[in-house]
Enzyme design. Structure first.
Site, short mmCIF file in Angstrom:
data_model
loop_
_atom_site.label_atom_id
_atom_site.label_comp_id
_atom_site.label_asym_id
_atom_site.label_seq_id
_atom_site.Cartn_x
_atom_site.Cartn_y
_atom_site.Cartn_z
N CYS A 88 41.98 -28.24 31.20
CA CYS A 88 41.40 -28.79 32.44
C CYS A 88 42.39 -29.64 33.21
O CYS A 88 42.15 -29.95 34.38
CB CYS A 88 40.15 -29.59 32.13
N HIS A 137 38.09 -34.66 37.64
CA HIS A 137 37.71 -33.41 36.99
C HIS A 137 36.20 -33.42 36.77
O HIS A 137 35.62 -34.43 36.34
CB HIS A 137 38.46 -33.31 35.66
N ASN A 154 31.55 -27.25 34.80
CA ASN A 154 32.95 -27.55 34.54
C ASN A 154 33.77 -26.26 34.69
O ASN A 154 33.66 -25.36 33.86
CB ASN A 154 33.07 -28.12 33.11
#
Ligand code: ACO
Length: 332
Positions: free
Chosen positions: A114, A254, A284
């Site tokens: 990520c 994020h 996500n």
């Protein structure tokens, strides 16, 4: 220091198919209430049929290039951050190069989960600052729905698919848009989030236990790590930028969990309306989550340009990346 950099264009693309939390109750012992209250997620976009992460990346790249006004032939590097492209090789970056016709680009992929988008900015920045490159295209594209154990309610509800892209170039004035960057890796915490690669031993030797290519995660440990460590990493990056926290207009974190985003907001004393979140609609999307959130917030007028912003990501590795940027009008 070095050659000043301009963020010239950004873009994103998500697949059309949408799965709501209620849809997931058809295949899992879960509920919309559990997922929403623990994570903030309401729905996610996922790849369907033969759609690929590379195709999403191509569209995101085209959108960013369009905004940048940079000729595709002038792209020197394409850096793709992708947990799982269509192939291990050719790389996702090479496949995107072929599709958009960036014939002069050198292309490669990076793996930083990520944090991949921020890591890619760090690499692109070094290339441009050193004079090695003039124009760099970054593409973060993730098809993690193909790497989920769809019987594991603790992980599969959290992720969605999507792609985001950014074009960096040499600034045509003295303004440097990348004010600071701070990257961290803690390989000793690799057990927190894992996705093994499959592979069978040669039949002439003892067979191995072939692992399944699923994401597994110790959500509690990830949560603790991020809320404990990330705020000070962000403060450190802001102090490197020469700005004060109060001079930064927006925080674009994020999109992993709404509770993490709120914890960052409180710890850094950010006004909630200046903290960008779209996790409810996309879940996500790993490395793609920051460029998706950024592009969408600008297009929807939630971020007013010009502005300053913190982009910050964390993920498997563990990896963490933060950058303080200036964003000019017309980039999205
Ligand atoms: N629906 C219903 N119940 C569930 C679900 C679900 N989808 N998932 C877990 N549960 C249950 C568990 O089985 C457990 O039940 P039990 O008490 O009977 O054993 C209970 O809910 C509590 O489970 P926990 O795991 O303790 O839940 P927690 O409050 O920690 O929330 C979560 C889990 C949302 C994953 C949280 O820990 C989190 O968000 N962590 C951070 C994850 C993250 O940020 N990841 C980003 C990095 S990903 C990357 O880099 C690729």
């Amino acid at each position: 220091m070095g050659i000043p950099i301009k963020i010239a264009g950004i873009g994103f693309k998500v697949p059309d198919s949408v799965i709501t939390n209620d849809d997931l109750t058809k295949i899992l012992d879960t509920s919309d209430e559990w997922i929403r209250t623990r994570t903030g997620i309401e729905k996610r976009h996922v790849l369907s049929g033969n759609e690929t992460a590379v195709e999403m990346g191509i569209e995101a790249a085209k959108n960013a290039l369009l905004k940048s006004n940079i000729d595709v032939n002038s792209i020197d590097y394409i850096i793709a951050a992708a947990s799982l492209g269509t192939h291990v090789y050719p790389s996702t970056a090479c496949e995107i190069q072929s599709a958009i016709g960036a014939v002069n680009a050198v292309c490669f992929d990076i793996t930083a989960a990520c944090s991949g988008f921020i890591y890619a900015i760090g690499i692109a920045r070094s290339f441009i600052k050193s004079g090695e490159a003039k124009n760099v295209l970054i593409v973060a594209t993730e098809g993690l729905s193909r790497c989920m154990d769809w019987t594991d309610r603790a992980s599969c509800v959290l992720f969605g698919d999507g792609a985001g892209a950014m074009v960096l170039t040499v600034s045509d004035d003295t303004q440097d848009d990348i004010l600071a960057i701070d990257l961290k890796s803690e390989g000793n915490l690799g057990n927190f989030i894992k996705m093994p690669t499959p592979g069978k031993n040669c039949p002439l030797v003892e067979p191995n236990d072939e692992p399944k290519m699923f994401v597994t995660m110790n959500g509690k440990e990830v949560y603790k790590y991020v809320v404990t460590k990330l705020p000070s990493y962000i403060e450190n990056c802001v102090s490197k930028s020469g700005l004060k926290m109060s001079e930064i207009d927006y925080l674009v974190p994020h999109q992993a969990n709404m509770r993490i985003i709120e914890a960052l907001e409180q710890r850094l004393d950010f006004d909630p309306k200046n903290v960008i979140s779209n996790i409810q609609n996309y879940a996500n999307t790993s490395a793609a989550s920051i460029p998706i959130a950024l592009t969408e917030a600008i297009s929807q007028g939630k971020m007013k340009l010009p502005c300053t912003a913190i982009l910050t990501g964390f993920g498997a590795g563990m990896t963490v990346g933060t950058t303080v940027v200036r964003l000019r009008e017309g980039i999205a």
